[in-house]
Design a protein around this motif. Sequence first.
Motif, mmCIF file in Angstrom:
data_model
loop_
_atom_site.group_PDB
_atom_site.id
_atom_site.type_symbol
_atom_site.label_atom_id
_atom_site.label_comp_id
_atom_site.label_asym_id
_atom_site.label_seq_id
_atom_site.Cartn_x
_atom_site.Cartn_y
_atom_site.Cartn_z
ATOM 1 N N TYR A 33 -91.378 60.992 91.650
ATOM 2 C CA TYR A 33 -91.538 62.441 91.572
ATOM 3 C C TYR A 33 -90.172 63.109 91.684
ATOM 4 O O TYR A 33 -89.368 62.773 92.569
ATOM 5 C CB TYR A 33 -92.463 62.928 92.679
ATOM 6 C CG TYR A 33 -93.912 62.638 92.386
ATOM 7 C CD1 TYR A 33 -94.403 61.336 92.417
ATOM 8 C CD2 TYR A 33 -94.802 63.664 92.058
ATOM 9 C CE1 TYR A 33 -95.732 61.062 92.119
ATOM 10 C CE2 TYR A 33 -96.123 63.404 91.767
ATOM 11 C CZ TYR A 33 -96.591 62.102 91.796
ATOM 12 O OH TYR A 33 -97.907 61.827 91.504
ATOM 13 N N TYR A 34 -89.943 64.075 90.796
ATOM 14 C CA TYR A 34 -88.683 64.796 90.743
ATOM 15 C C TYR A 34 -88.929 66.290 90.919
ATOM 16 O O TYR A 34 -89.889 66.832 90.366
ATOM 17 C CB TYR A 34 -87.991 64.593 89.397
ATOM 18 C CG TYR A 34 -87.627 63.167 89.072
ATOM 19 C CD1 TYR A 34 -88.525 62.332 88.420
ATOM 20 C CD2 TYR A 34 -86.373 62.663 89.400
ATOM 21 C CE1 TYR A 34 -88.188 61.023 88.112
ATOM 22 C CE2 TYR A 34 -86.024 61.360 89.099
ATOM 23 C CZ TYR A 34 -86.947 60.546 88.452
ATOM 24 O OH TYR A 34 -86.603 59.254 88.152
ATOM 25 N N VAL A 74 -90.018 70.103 80.152
ATOM 26 C CA VAL A 74 -88.903 69.452 80.840
ATOM 27 C C VAL A 74 -87.569 70.089 80.459
ATOM 28 O O VAL A 74 -86.700 70.305 81.310
ATOM 29 C CB VAL A 74 -88.882 67.949 80.511
ATOM 30 C CG1 VAL A 74 -87.614 67.288 81.018
ATOM 31 C CG2 VAL A 74 -90.118 67.255 81.088
ATOM 32 N N GLU A 102 -93.196 58.736 79.745
ATOM 33 C CA GLU A 102 -92.295 59.872 79.734
ATOM 34 C C GLU A 102 -92.491 60.713 81.001
ATOM 35 O O GLU A 102 -93.540 60.683 81.642
ATOM 36 C CB GLU A 102 -92.553 60.736 78.499
ATOM 37 C CG GLU A 102 -92.209 60.059 77.185
ATOM 38 C CD GLU A 102 -92.335 61.009 76.017
ATOM 39 O OE1 GLU A 102 -91.934 60.623 74.890
ATOM 40 O OE2 GLU A 102 -92.835 62.131 76.195
ATOM 41 N N ARG A 103 -91.455 61.462 81.319
ATOM 42 C CA ARG A 103 -91.552 62.373 82.451
ATOM 43 C C ARG A 103 -92.563 63.461 82.122
ATOM 44 O O ARG A 103 -92.550 64.033 81.037
ATOM 45 C CB ARG A 103 -90.194 62.976 82.749
ATOM 46 C CG ARG A 103 -90.101 63.711 84.057
ATOM 47 C CD ARG A 103 -88.662 63.992 84.432
ATOM 48 N NE ARG A 103 -87.912 62.754 84.634
ATOM 49 C CZ ARG A 103 -86.670 62.704 85.117
ATOM 50 N NH1 ARG A 103 -86.058 63.819 85.459
ATOM 51 N NH2 ARG A 103 -86.051 61.556 85.253
ATOM 52 N N GLY A 107 -85.166 61.441 92.524
ATOM 53 C CA GLY A 107 -86.604 61.241 92.636
ATOM 54 C C GLY A 107 -87.009 60.661 93.974
ATOM 55 O O GLY A 107 -86.193 60.119 94.728
ATOM 56 N N TRP A 117 -81.726 68.955 88.282
ATOM 57 C CA TRP A 117 -82.731 68.038 88.808
ATOM 58 C C TRP A 117 -82.255 67.380 90.096
ATOM 59 O O TRP A 117 -81.072 67.073 90.253
ATOM 60 C CB TRP A 117 -83.025 66.944 87.774
ATOM 61 C CG TRP A 117 -83.682 67.468 86.547
ATOM 62 C CD1 TRP A 117 -83.097 68.152 85.516
ATOM 63 C CD2 TRP A 117 -85.067 67.392 86.219
ATOM 64 N NE1 TRP A 117 -84.029 68.494 84.569
ATOM 65 C CE2 TRP A 117 -85.245 68.029 84.980
ATOM 66 C CE3 TRP A 117 -86.175 66.830 86.860
ATOM 67 C CZ2 TRP A 117 -86.504 68.132 84.358
ATOM 68 C CZ3 TRP A 117 -87.413 66.922 86.243
ATOM 69 C CH2 TRP A 117 -87.571 67.576 85.008
ATOM 70 N N ARG A 169 -93.105 64.097 87.273
ATOM 71 C CA ARG A 169 -93.208 62.700 87.692
ATOM 72 C C ARG A 169 -93.034 61.789 86.492
ATOM 73 O O ARG A 169 -93.284 62.183 85.354
ATOM 74 C CB ARG A 169 -94.544 62.435 88.385
ATOM 75 C CG ARG A 169 -95.753 62.581 87.486
ATOM 76 C CD ARG A 169 -97.032 62.470 88.312
ATOM 77 N NE ARG A 169 -98.232 62.565 87.486
ATOM 78 C CZ ARG A 169 -99.466 62.636 87.984
ATOM 79 N NH1 ARG A 169 -99.667 62.631 89.306
ATOM 80 N NH2 ARG A 169 -100.500 62.709 87.157
ATOM 81 N N GLN A 170 -92.615 60.587 86.797
ATOM 82 C CA GLN A 170 -92.417 59.597 85.737
ATOM 83 C C GLN A 170 -92.873 58.241 86.219
ATOM 84 O O GLN A 170 -92.324 57.711 87.194
ATOM 85 C CB GLN A 170 -90.950 59.560 85.305
ATOM 86 C CG GLN A 170 -90.709 58.718 84.070
ATOM 87 C CD GLN A 170 -89.336 58.964 83.457
ATOM 88 O OE1 GLN A 170 -88.437 59.507 84.102
ATOM 89 N NE2 GLN A 170 -89.179 58.592 82.204
#
Length: 129
Positions: free
Chosen positions: A93-94, A113, A43-44, A122, A119, A37-38
């Motif tokens: 959220y990814y 990451v 940062e992610r 999101g 990916w 999540r970011q």
Amino acid sequence: VQLQASGGGLVQAGGSLRLSCAASGRTFRRYILGWFRQAPGKEREFVAATTWSGTSTHYADSVKGRFTISRDSAKNTVYLQMNSLNSDDTAVYYCAVDRDPPYYIGDRYFSQVANYDHWGQGTQVTVSS
């Protein structure tokens, strides 16, 4: 493999959401699926991960006991059940996949990451207080 995340939305603090990540194309038991999540200006960060076989799951300390990652191999889908949400959980959220992890990896591997090579887009989760 392509990843399609869904299930985000607006929820009140204390509520629940379930995110889904559908994987198209071939999937293999060695794959690792992760949720990150970011938040704006941050940062992610790692949230949770599972091996595609389901034999190993990992969580960030901030979500342990509240979030559960699971997968349905028949549907090629990974889920993130999120309970007891609070404002700190507000983020995009990814979902991501590591298609070729090393055979021998430590717990820390799942949260990095850089280890995920593909990916999805999101999905926004907003928790109102």
